[in-house]
Design an enzyme around this catalytic site. Structure first.
Site, PDB file in Angstrom:
ATOM      1  N   ARG A 121       0.833  -1.200   0.000  1.00  0.00           N
ATOM      2  CA  ARG A 121       0.000   0.000   0.000  1.00  0.00           C
ATOM      3  C   ARG A 121       0.864   1.245   0.000  1.00  0.00           C
ATOM      4  O   ARG A 121       1.803   1.356   0.791  1.00  0.00           O
ATOM      5  CB  ARG A 121      -0.879  -0.001   1.243  1.00  0.00           C
ATOM      6  CG  ARG A 121      -1.961   1.080   1.227  1.00  0.00           C
ATOM      7  CD  ARG A 121      -2.732   1.061   2.521  1.00  0.00           C
ATOM      8  NE  ARG A 121      -4.001   1.760   2.437  1.00  0.00           N
ATOM      9  CZ  ARG A 121      -4.612   2.304   3.472  1.00  0.00           C
ATOM     10  NH1 ARG A 121      -4.069   2.227   4.677  1.00  0.00           N
ATOM     11  NH2 ARG A 121      -5.765   2.910   3.325  1.00  0.00           N
ATOM     12  N   ASP A 246     -13.941  -1.417   5.996  1.00  0.00           N
ATOM     13  CA  ASP A 246     -13.018  -0.461   6.622  1.00  0.00           C
ATOM     14  C   ASP A 246     -13.024  -0.565   8.149  1.00  0.00           C
ATOM     15  O   ASP A 246     -12.533   0.335   8.839  1.00  0.00           O
ATOM     16  CB  ASP A 246     -13.276   0.982   6.197  1.00  0.00           C
ATOM     17  CG  ASP A 246     -12.113   1.900   6.559  1.00  0.00           C
ATOM     18  OD1 ASP A 246     -10.966   1.420   6.579  1.00  0.00           O
ATOM     19  OD2 ASP A 246     -12.342   3.079   6.867  1.00  0.00           O
ATOM     20  N   ASN A 251      -9.729   6.934  12.550  1.00  0.00           N
ATOM     21  CA  ASN A 251      -9.861   8.392  12.359  1.00  0.00           C
ATOM     22  C   ASN A 251     -11.283   8.882  12.191  1.00  0.00           C
ATOM     23  O   ASN A 251     -11.490   9.963  11.659  1.00  0.00           O
ATOM     24  CB  ASN A 251      -9.064   8.854  11.128  1.00  0.00           C
ATOM     25  CG  ASN A 251      -7.590   8.962  11.433  1.00  0.00           C
ATOM     26  OD1 ASN A 251      -7.219   9.511  12.464  1.00  0.00           O
ATOM     27  ND2 ASN A 251      -6.762   8.412  10.572  1.00  0.00           N
TER      28      ASN A 251
END
Ligand code: 0GY
Length: 293
Positions: A121, A246, A251
């Site tokens: 990533r 996810d 966050n």
């Protein structure tokens, strides 16, 4: 200690009404720590709440998902130990996307492969940390491509013009996180999102995750502003879209989504059985379990 303004993942997601097809893959989720066993990186930009492999696997079973793709998150830096530990405990039902430096040794890549890693990533969000120089990333991509891996890229829509030559130079499949993070206040047929779909039309290497409505929305659940973007991508590029929860939603400060409700949005973004099969099973299997189930 977890950041003060952080929310922890939903404690009791609903049982989805939507029945996942057999073999469904959650192609974007994370494990965080637990910090006592797998400390967070000193250079991290946030400290999450612990989210263990056991909690991830329990969510997988609760939602009717068969397999996970666990993506290394920035809070663990380039130390993929928590990811590898989760892959090794998953009994073949998880594959991984790692974050590694351009100087990684071939032997280290090989042991990540054995553990189940199938991609690296690259994140280009300043708030998550600094990316390595692009020429170094291209060299790294060429090395991992030889292992049959691909590259996952995370960026926000306003970086697309600058990043396009780099994305097109990558010598392998490319998976864009969270629809390329379009600005939901702009029109679906406006210049920004059209630039992204034009890139996908032109370059068949590029895949996209129709994930993260909770992060993209400006109106909140059930994310009616995000659904048309996801559906457009699924209907236009049915063989290059992936879906993921996810979880545990790093966050997130405004609200925490109910993962069961995220599953229940699937028929709105992929309205036919054929689209659901491609999105949830066939496309992720091709990238992460090319050898078959
Ligand atoms: C996501 C989104 C985010 C974080 C990370 O690596 C990460 O820390 O990916 C984010 O903050 O938008 O995909 O989990």
């Amino acid at each position: 200690m977890m950041d003060k303004n952080w929310l922890c993942f939903h404690p009791a997601p609903k049982k989805p009404a939507f029945p996942m097809p057999a073999g469904a893959v959650d192609a974007h989720c994370h494990v965080f720590g637990p910090a006592e066993e797998f400390p967070y990186a000193p250079e991290r930009k946030y400290t999450p709440c612990d989210a263990s492999k056991a909690q991830l696997f329990a969510l997988r079973d609760h939602l009717g998902i068969a397999r996970n793709v666990i993506v290394q998150a920035s809070c663990h830096g380039r130390d993929n130990a928590a990811l590898v530990d989760a892959l090794q405990a998953a009994d073949g039902r998880a594959r991984g996307v790692a974050v590694v430096g351009p100087d990684i040794l071939d032997a280290e890549l090989q042991s990540l492969h054995i553990a189940g890693v199938r991609g690296v990533r690259f994140a280009f969000l300043k708030r998550l940390g600094k990316a390595a120089p692009k020429p170094e990333l291209l060299k790294l991509a060429a090395r991992v491509a030889k292992l049959g891996w691909h590259v996952v890229v995370y960026f926000e829509a306003d970086a697309l013009i600058e990043l396009t030559p780099f994305l097109e130079a990558l010598p392998c499949a490319v998976v864009v996180d969270h629809m390329g993070r379009p600005d939901m206040r702009k029109a679906l047929d406006g210049a920004d999102f059209q630039r992204f779909t034009a890139l996908m039309r032109r370059n068949k290497n590029i895949h996209v995750k129709v994930s993260c409505p909770e992060r993209l929305t400006h109106v909140g659940p059930p994310y009616s502003d995000v659904i048309p973007y996801a559906r457009h991508l699924v209907e236009t590029f049915p063989d290059r879209v992936l879906w993921g929860t996810d979880w545990p939603h790093p966050n997130m400060k405004s609200h925490m989504p109910d993962d069961g409700q995220l599953v229940d949005l699937i028929p709105e973004i992929a309205p036919t059985k054929a689209l659901q099969q491609a999105l949830l099973v066939d496309n992720p299997m091709r990238l992460y379990w090319p050898e078959g189930a």
